[in-house]
Design an enzyme around this catalytic site. Structure first.
Site, PDB file in Angstrom:
ATOM      1  N   TYR A 146      44.431 -76.240  14.571  1.00  0.00           N
ATOM      2  CA  TYR A 146      44.549 -75.008  14.338  1.00  0.00           C
ATOM      3  C   TYR A 146      45.063 -74.197  15.303  1.00  0.00           C
ATOM      4  CZ  TYR A 146      41.214 -76.926  10.670  1.00  0.00           C
ATOM      5  OH  TYR A 146      40.569 -77.488   9.461  1.00  0.00           O
TER       6      TYR A 146
HETATM    7  C1  LIG Z   1      42.969 -82.251  11.957  1.00  0.00           C
HETATM    8  C2  LIG Z   1      44.001 -82.736  10.756  1.00  0.00           C
HETATM    9  C3  LIG Z   1      43.630 -81.939   9.527  1.00  0.00           C
HETATM   10  C4  LIG Z   1      45.382 -82.716  11.189  1.00  0.00           C
HETATM   11  O1  LIG Z   1      46.215 -83.203  10.412  1.00  0.00           O
HETATM   12  P1  LIG Z   1      47.652 -83.812  10.626  1.00  0.00           P
HETATM   13  O2  LIG Z   1      48.458 -84.007   9.335  1.00  0.00           O
HETATM   14  O3  LIG Z   1      47.262 -85.264  11.151  1.00  0.00           O
HETATM   15  O4  LIG Z   1      48.347 -83.013  11.432  1.00  0.00           O
HETATM   16  P2  LIG Z   1      50.001 -82.573  11.748  1.00  0.00           P
HETATM   17  O5  LIG Z   1      50.508 -83.892  11.666  1.00  0.00           O
HETATM   18  O6  LIG Z   1      50.533 -81.860  10.627  1.00  0.00           O
HETATM   19  O7  LIG Z   1      49.925 -82.057  13.238  1.00  0.00           O
HETATM   20  C5  LIG Z   1      50.606 -80.712  13.544  1.00  0.00           C
HETATM   21  C6  LIG Z   1      50.055 -80.363  15.110  1.00  0.00           C
HETATM   22  O8  LIG Z   1      48.567 -80.038  14.973  1.00  0.00           O
HETATM   23  C7  LIG Z   1      48.430 -80.866  16.348  1.00  0.00           C
HETATM   24  N1  LIG Z   1      47.389 -81.735  16.158  1.00  0.00           N
HETATM   25  C8  LIG Z   1      47.247 -82.649  14.903  1.00  0.00           C
HETATM   26  N2  LIG Z   1      46.383 -83.447  15.150  1.00  0.00           N
HETATM   27  C9  LIG Z   1      45.926 -83.539  16.391  1.00  0.00           C
HETATM   28  C10 LIG Z   1      45.116 -84.327  17.137  1.00  0.00           C
HETATM   29  N3  LIG Z   1      44.169 -85.444  16.795  1.00  0.00           N
HETATM   30  N4  LIG Z   1      45.080 -84.185  18.553  1.00  0.00           N
HETATM   31  C11 LIG Z   1      45.761 -82.844  18.987  1.00  0.00           C
HETATM   32  N5  LIG Z   1      46.406 -82.059  18.460  1.00  0.00           N
HETATM   33  C12 LIG Z   1      46.629 -82.519  17.231  1.00  0.00           C
HETATM   34  C13 LIG Z   1      49.445 -81.058  17.164  1.00  0.00           C
HETATM   35  O9  LIG Z   1      50.011 -80.129  17.681  1.00  0.00           O
HETATM   36  C14 LIG Z   1      50.546 -81.248  15.982  1.00  0.00           C
HETATM   37  O10 LIG Z   1      51.822 -81.490  16.206  1.00  0.00           O
HETATM   38  P3  LIG Z   1      52.767 -82.371  16.788  1.00  0.00           P
HETATM   39  O11 LIG Z   1      52.382 -83.743  15.972  1.00  0.00           O
HETATM   40  O12 LIG Z   1      54.178 -82.064  16.751  1.00  0.00           O
HETATM   41  O13 LIG Z   1      52.290 -82.831  18.075  1.00  0.00           O
HETATM   42  C15 LIG Z   1      43.684 -84.202  10.265  1.00  0.00           C
HETATM   43  O14 LIG Z   1      43.537 -84.981  11.667  1.00  0.00           O
HETATM   44  C16 LIG Z   1      42.412 -84.558   9.536  1.00  0.00           C
HETATM   45  O15 LIG Z   1      42.163 -84.319   8.609  1.00  0.00           O
HETATM   46  N6  LIG Z   1      41.459 -84.914  10.516  1.00  0.00           N
HETATM   47  C17 LIG Z   1      39.964 -85.333  10.066  1.00  0.00           C
HETATM   48  C18 LIG Z   1      39.245 -84.206   9.326  1.00  0.00           C
HETATM   49  C19 LIG Z   1      39.090 -82.975  10.252  1.00  0.00           C
HETATM   50  O16 LIG Z   1      38.907 -83.142  11.132  1.00  0.00           O
HETATM   51  N7  LIG Z   1      39.424 -81.816   9.507  1.00  0.00           N
HETATM   52  C20 LIG Z   1      39.458 -80.428   9.907  1.00  0.00           C
HETATM   53  C21 LIG Z   1      38.148 -80.132   9.913  1.00  0.00           C
HETATM   54  S1  LIG Z   1      37.487 -78.761  10.526  1.00  0.00           S
END
Ligand SMILES: CC(C)(COP(=O)(O)OP(=O)(O)OC[C@H]1O[C@@H](n2cnc3c(N)ncnc32)[C@H](O)[C@@H]1OP(=O)(O)O)[C@@H](O)C(=O)NCCC(=O)NCCS
Length: 173
Positions: A146
């Site tokens: 976020y």
């Molecule tokens: C958090 C979540 C929504 C991220 O979705 P995602 O599709 O993996 O994220 P993206 O690939 O679009 O990543 C965008 C940016 O966010 C950041 N980011 C994403 N996942 C990250 C992680 N695990 N740790 C650190 N930074 C992270 C990075 O800056 C990333 O950019 P980069 O890949 O160029 O470094 C996903 O991991 C998820 O659904 N997790 C489990 C459920 C959850 O925690 N939901 C949120 C509840 S509040």
């Protein structure tokens, strides 16, 4: 009804078939949301639910989010803004649930999904007053995610971590 299309993917409003189960992101409460709560929340006006899938639907749900209206206390968000706020509760958009499937993480889907949510907030704020977008982040990883999208961590609670993105900041992005 707005349906965003991104390449071979689409983000669209929830349909009944999305609630049959099978979505897994590794957070039990979020995995339980689609089969147990999403359709009821849609029907009762508690949340609007949007899902990400491949065009044609053969992939199943790759990600989803919910949008609702709520209010927060001035003290909850004051630190995230430089101007003063009224003393009564402040209207905001609320992202109550947000998840990308474990098999689809770190491929930019979360970024696209959140971009879609924020676009809908900007559009909604044209018709209804809303000062910003509020959410509760469940983990350090999601907080990093976020933050990468412009949200700031607010308050002293850490689990979950409240986060806020003022509409003024969002409109400038
Ligand atoms: C958090 C979540 C929504 C991220 O979705 P995602 O599709 O993996 O994220 P993206 O690939 O679009 O990543 C965008 C940016 O966010 C950041 N980011 C994403 N996942 C990250 C992680 N695990 N740790 C650190 N930074 C992270 C990075 O800056 C990333 O950019 P980069 O890949 O160029 O470094 C996903 O991991 C998820 O659904 N997790 C489990 C459920 C959850 O925690 N939901 C949120 C509840 S509040």
């Amino acid at each position: 009804m707005v349906t965003g299309t991104i390449g071979p993917l689409q983000i669209r409003p929830l349909e009944r078939r999305d609630c049959k189960g099978g979505f897994s992101c590794g957070v039990p409460a979020l995995d339980a949301y689609l089969p147990n709560f999403a359709w009821q929340h849609e029907q009762r006006g508690i949340a609007r639910v949007y899902v990400l899938e491949r065009m044609g639907g053969e992939s199943g749900v790759l990600g989803f989010y919910t949008l609702s209206a709520r209010s927060v206390r001035k003290a909850d968000i004051q630190e995230a803004v430089t101007h003063s706020l009224p003393t009564f509760d402040i209207p905001v958009f609320y992202i109550g649930s947000f998840a990308v499937s474990s098999s689809a993480k770190r491929q930019g889907y979360g970024r696209q999904l959140l971009g879609d949510a924020l676009y809908r907030c900007v559009q909604g704020a044209e018709a209804v007053g809303a000062h910003g977008v509020y959410l509760d982040s469940l983990s350090d990883e999601s907080t990093s995610f976020y933050c990468s999208m412009g949200f700031v961590a607010i308050g002293s609670a850490k689990t979950p971590q409240p986060m806020y993105l003022p509409m003024t900041t969002l409109r400038m992005a």
